[in-house]
Design a protein around this motif. Structure first.
Motif, PDB file in Angstrom:
ATOM      1  N   LEU A 149       0.760  -1.170  -0.069  1.00  0.00           N
ATOM      2  CA  LEU A 149       0.113   0.485   0.064  1.00  0.00           C
ATOM      3  C   LEU A 149       0.683   1.330   0.114  1.00  0.00           C
ATOM      4  O   LEU A 149       0.798   2.122  -0.620  1.00  0.00           O
ATOM      5  N   PHE A 150       1.852   1.168   0.674  1.00  0.00           N
ATOM      6  CA  PHE A 150       2.859   2.683   0.733  1.00  0.00           C
ATOM      7  C   PHE A 150       3.588   2.440  -0.484  1.00  0.00           C
ATOM      8  O   PHE A 150       4.543   4.237  -0.245  1.00  0.00           O
ATOM      9  N   LEU A 153       1.886   4.455  -3.009  1.00  0.00           N
ATOM     10  CA  LEU A 153       1.527   5.874  -2.410  1.00  0.00           C
ATOM     11  C   LEU A 153       2.766   6.151  -2.576  1.00  0.00           C
ATOM     12  O   LEU A 153       3.367   7.381  -3.062  1.00  0.00           O
ATOM     13  N   ASN A 156       4.317   8.026  -5.558  1.00  0.00           N
ATOM     14  CA  ASN A 156       3.748   8.682  -6.613  1.00  0.00           C
ATOM     15  C   ASN A 156       4.133   9.917  -6.147  1.00  0.00           C
ATOM     16  O   ASN A 156       3.028  11.609  -6.576  1.00  0.00           O
ATOM     17  N   THR A 157       4.554  10.124  -5.026  1.00  0.00           N
ATOM     18  CA  THR A 157       5.173  11.450  -4.548  1.00  0.00           C
ATOM     19  C   THR A 157       6.818  11.794  -5.026  1.00  0.00           C
ATOM     20  O   THR A 157       7.121  11.139  -5.994  1.00  0.00           O
ATOM     21  N   LYS A 158       6.598  12.993  -4.679  1.00  0.00           N
ATOM     22  CA  LYS A 158       8.523  13.994  -5.164  1.00  0.00           C
ATOM     23  C   LYS A 158       9.844  12.871  -5.172  1.00  0.00           C
ATOM     24  O   LYS A 158      10.144  12.884  -5.334  1.00  0.00           O
ATOM     25  N   ALA A 159       9.714  12.334  -3.694  1.00  0.00           N
ATOM     26  CA  ALA A 159      10.918  11.798  -2.913  1.00  0.00           C
ATOM     27  C   ALA A 159      10.626  10.280  -2.542  1.00  0.00           C
ATOM     28  O   ALA A 159      11.316   9.859  -2.216  1.00  0.00           O
ATOM     29  N   ILE A 216      -8.232   0.005   1.428  1.00  0.00           N
ATOM     30  CA  ILE A 216      -8.254   1.888   1.022  1.00  0.00           C
ATOM     31  C   ILE A 216      -7.159   1.482  -0.757  1.00  0.00           C
ATOM     32  O   ILE A 216      -7.033   3.193  -0.629  1.00  0.00           O
ATOM     33  N   PHE A 219      -7.923   3.955  -3.407  1.00  0.00           N
ATOM     34  CA  PHE A 219      -7.554   5.072  -3.395  1.00  0.00           C
ATOM     35  C   PHE A 219      -6.296   6.309  -3.469  1.00  0.00           C
ATOM     36  O   PHE A 219      -5.725   7.799  -3.817  1.00  0.00           O
ATOM     37  N   VAL A 220      -5.094   4.828  -3.715  1.00  0.00           N
ATOM     38  CA  VAL A 220      -3.396   5.784  -3.304  1.00  0.00           C
ATOM     39  C   VAL A 220      -3.465   5.278  -4.944  1.00  0.00           C
ATOM     40  O   VAL A 220      -2.480   6.743  -5.461  1.00  0.00           O
ATOM     41  N   GLU A 222      -5.220   5.485  -7.798  1.00  0.00           N
ATOM     42  CA  GLU A 222      -6.804   6.784  -8.948  1.00  0.00           C
ATOM     43  C   GLU A 222      -6.293   7.362  -9.743  1.00  0.00           C
ATOM     44  O   GLU A 222      -5.724   8.501  -8.884  1.00  0.00           O
ATOM     45  N   GLU A 223      -5.935   8.125 -10.583  1.00  0.00           N
ATOM     46  CA  GLU A 223      -5.512   9.562 -10.977  1.00  0.00           C
ATOM     47  C   GLU A 223      -6.209  10.139 -12.266  1.00  0.00           C
ATOM     48  O   GLU A 223      -6.485   9.147 -13.086  1.00  0.00           O
TER      49      GLU A 223
ATOM     50  N   LEU B  63     -11.950  10.681   1.901  1.00  0.00           N
ATOM     51  CA  LEU B  63     -11.888   9.662   0.541  1.00  0.00           C
ATOM     52  C   LEU B  63     -13.050   8.928   0.092  1.00  0.00           C
ATOM     53  O   LEU B  63     -13.761   9.223  -1.161  1.00  0.00           O
ATOM     54  N   ARG B  66     -15.468  12.799  -0.455  1.00  0.00           N
ATOM     55  CA  ARG B  66     -13.936  13.903  -1.890  1.00  0.00           C
ATOM     56  C   ARG B  66     -14.699  15.437  -1.433  1.00  0.00           C
ATOM     57  O   ARG B  66     -14.573  15.912  -2.251  1.00  0.00           O
ATOM     58  N   VAL B 127       4.334  13.457   4.436  1.00  0.00           N
ATOM     59  CA  VAL B 127       3.558  12.690   3.013  1.00  0.00           C
ATOM     60  C   VAL B 127       2.556  13.408   2.777  1.00  0.00           C
ATOM     61  O   VAL B 127       2.376  13.626   0.729  1.00  0.00           O
ATOM     62  N   PHE B 130       5.518  15.614   0.207  1.00  0.00           N
ATOM     63  CA  PHE B 130       5.731  15.770  -0.654  1.00  0.00           C
ATOM     64  C   PHE B 130       5.259  15.246  -1.571  1.00  0.00           C
ATOM     65  O   PHE B 130       5.385  15.133  -2.844  1.00  0.00           O
ATOM     66  N   ALA B 131       3.887  15.362  -1.338  1.00  0.00           N
ATOM     67  CA  ALA B 131       3.170  15.244  -2.620  1.00  0.00           C
ATOM     68  C   ALA B 131       3.246  16.024  -4.264  1.00  0.00           C
ATOM     69  O   ALA B 131       3.159  17.794  -3.128  1.00  0.00           O
ATOM     70  N   SER B 132       3.028  16.014  -4.771  1.00  0.00           N
ATOM     71  CA  SER B 132       3.175  17.054  -6.156  1.00  0.00           C
ATOM     72  C   SER B 132       2.071  18.091  -6.104  1.00  0.00           C
ATOM     73  O   SER B 132       2.107  19.429  -6.199  1.00  0.00           O
ATOM     74  N   ARG B 136      -3.425  15.735  -4.588  1.00  0.00           N
ATOM     75  CA  ARG B 136      -3.243  13.983  -4.094  1.00  0.00           C
ATOM     76  C   ARG B 136      -2.851  13.785  -1.903  1.00  0.00           C
ATOM     77  O   ARG B 136      -2.411  13.275  -1.776  1.00  0.00           O
ATOM     78  N   ARG B 139      -5.499  12.877  -0.409  1.00  0.00           N
ATOM     79  CA  ARG B 139      -5.750  11.739  -0.516  1.00  0.00           C
ATOM     80  C   ARG B 139      -4.545  10.472   0.183  1.00  0.00           C
ATOM     81  O   ARG B 139      -4.945   9.951   0.767  1.00  0.00           O
ATOM     82  N   PHE B 140      -3.492  11.066   0.082  1.00  0.00           N
ATOM     83  CA  PHE B 140      -2.291  10.148   0.761  1.00  0.00           C
ATOM     84  C   PHE B 140      -2.126  10.461   1.902  1.00  0.00           C
ATOM     85  O   PHE B 140      -2.363   9.284   2.850  1.00  0.00           O
ATOM     86  N   VAL B 143      -5.211   8.155   3.768  1.00  0.00           N
ATOM     87  CA  VAL B 143      -4.572   6.690   4.124  1.00  0.00           C
ATOM     88  C   VAL B 143      -3.255   6.541   5.474  1.00  0.00           C
ATOM     89  O   VAL B 143      -3.432   5.745   5.461  1.00  0.00           O
TER      90      VAL B 143
END
Lengths: 223, 219
Positions: A149-150, A153, A156-159, A216, A219-220, A222-223, B63, B66, B127, B130-132, B136, B139-140, B143
């Motif tokens: 799961l993580f 997640l 999809n992040t920057k780092a 869940i 939810f991670v 979906e884009e 979630l 929305r 988190v 760090f999301a763009s 997003r 959402r993260f 979770v």
């Protein structure tokens, strides 16, 4: 196709990719061995010390290897654009989760199955007890349950690589505690009764987080 | 208007609670004056859990529905919760020093599990950063909020078992607690909970304004 056939199709895709690139297993295995060697220099190898720290060393090693291999689980999908392929495939997100989870579980178990005898060999420990095998299996299921799961997640992040350990370690602390305590007992020849409460906690963790992650995961990604 | 009423209520309760803690309540026989930290430590510990519960509920609703307001609720509760968790850790170690002679006692399940919670809270905010993009990140974070809350009972169970003892009886069930101490504890709990509600409302309103400004800027 039934649920499990779709799941195995995704797992098989990962196994095939791994057999061709040998990326995860070979790299993580070398990493695992290096960690064991470093521990040897950090703590020394006198039998008394080994007895005290063996179980802790084992689980620090496995936790690091787990994070390293889980980090790779979605990187290839992302880099090669395979993620989009998975997303448009006529399967539910839950199936993607289960398939990827089983793939990671398989890789991690293979790594552990190779590392454990080497660990025993280097530190002169008797590791072959059914107790230890059950502990390793249950804890690894817990690792990949939340880890998948993580990992999806984090990718999809920057780092990317930095995010997974920060999320993963606090959540798995309870099963790491359980694994260390139970292995300590198993390595010194304890009975099933000594570790039953730890196995219970780890088993409960596995079930709870497999279900929560399954629910869940959608939810991670979906884009 | 309602907010001012709440503010007045909180002020009164806080003054009563402080009076009880520092003047009225008898000093504990074994631990002495230090025991009075207890009336701050228990409320901060309780608010750690309460704020995490709100994060959990807010995350699920976000979630499912929305709607941004649920994410705002979870975010604000998490922020205040992080402050109270830090306070719980600080008061906990101030308490540990005179009682056990060390600042940090790994053998105390409540202290160690609060530390784990603190790390989960940090992950909740990291988190996001760090999301763009913010949606997003929300959402993260949701979770993480859900997984983190589900983890709490297991963390408490395993840190307790690690110490090799059964979960200690709750303070409330101890027969030895003086009725005046009990009352002081209850007043403190209510006072800090009301304070938490006020802080949460203020933070949510502020966050709403922040979001409005962001929308205005983006046109």
């Amino acid at each position: 196709m039934s649920f499990w056939r779709k799941v195995f199709a995704i797992t098989w895709k990962d196994v095939l990719a791994e057999m061709r690139t040998k990326e995860i297993i070979s790299a993580v295995l070398v990493f695992t061995l290096l960690v064991i060697v470093i521990f040897n220099f950090a703590f020394g190898t006198s039998p008394d010390v080994v007895k005290l720290v063996a179980s802790g060393m084992l689980w620090v090693t496995f936790a690091f290897s787990g994070v390293l291999s889980l980090n790779r689980a979605f990187v290839m999908e992302k880099e090669e654009g395979c993620f989009e392929g998975l997303m448009v495939a006529p399967v539910s997100r839950e199936i993607i989760y289960t398939g990827k989870m089983l793939g990671s579980l398989l890789f991690l178990l293979i790594i552990e199955a190779i590392a454990l005898p080497i660990f025993a060999f280097l530190f002169n420990l008797g590791v072959f007890s059914w107790q230890l095998i059950v502990i390793v299996f249950l804890t690894t299921v817990g690792f990949v349950g939340v880890g998948t799961l993580f990992s999806a997640l984090a990718v999809n992040t920057k780092a990317r690589e930095m995010v997974l350990p920060i999320l993963f370690f606090p959540i798995v602390i309870p099963i790491i505690i359980g694994a260390v305590k139970a292995s300590e007992s198993a390595l010194s020849g304890g009975s099933w009764g000594d570790i039953s409460s730890w196995l219970g906690i780890t088993g409960a963790f596995d079930v709870i987080f497999l279900v929560v992650s399954y629910l869940i995961f959608a939810f991670v990604i979906e884009e | 208007m309602k907010r001012y009423l709440l503010l007045a209520l909180s002020f009164t309760l806080m003054v009563v609670s402080l009076y009880f803690v520092f003047v009225w309540v008898p000093t504990e026989r074994m631990m002495g004056i230090v025991q009075r930290i207890f009336y701050l430590m228990v409320p901060t510990g309780w608010l750690t859990l309460l704020s995490f519960l709100i994060v959990f509920i807010g995350s699920i609703l976000y979630l499912v529905k929305r709607e941004e307001k649920w994410d705002i609720l979870a975010y604000c509760s998490g922020e205040i919760g992080l402050v109270f968790t830090t306070l719980a850790l600080i008061t906990g170690s101030i308490w540990a020093k005179p009682i056990w002679g060390v600042w940090w006692d790994w053998g105390t399940p409540r202290l160690t599990s609060t530390l784990v919670l603190w790390f989960i809270y940090l992950a909740y905010f990291l988190v996001r950063s760090f999301a763009s993009e913010p949606s997003r990140g929300a959402r993260f974070a949701a979770v993480v909020g859900i997984v983190g809350f589900v983890d709490i009972p297991i963390v408490i169970l395993s840190t307790t078992l690690w110490q090799g003892m059964h979960p200690p009886p709750l303070i409330f069930q101890e027969a030895g607690l003086d009725p005046r101490m009990m009352l002081t504890l209850q007043v403190s709990l209510i006072a800090y909970t009301v304070l938490f509600v006020i802080l949460l409302i203020a933070r949510v309103l502020l966050k709403n304004s922040e979001v409005d400004i962001r929308y205005l800027k983006e046109g």
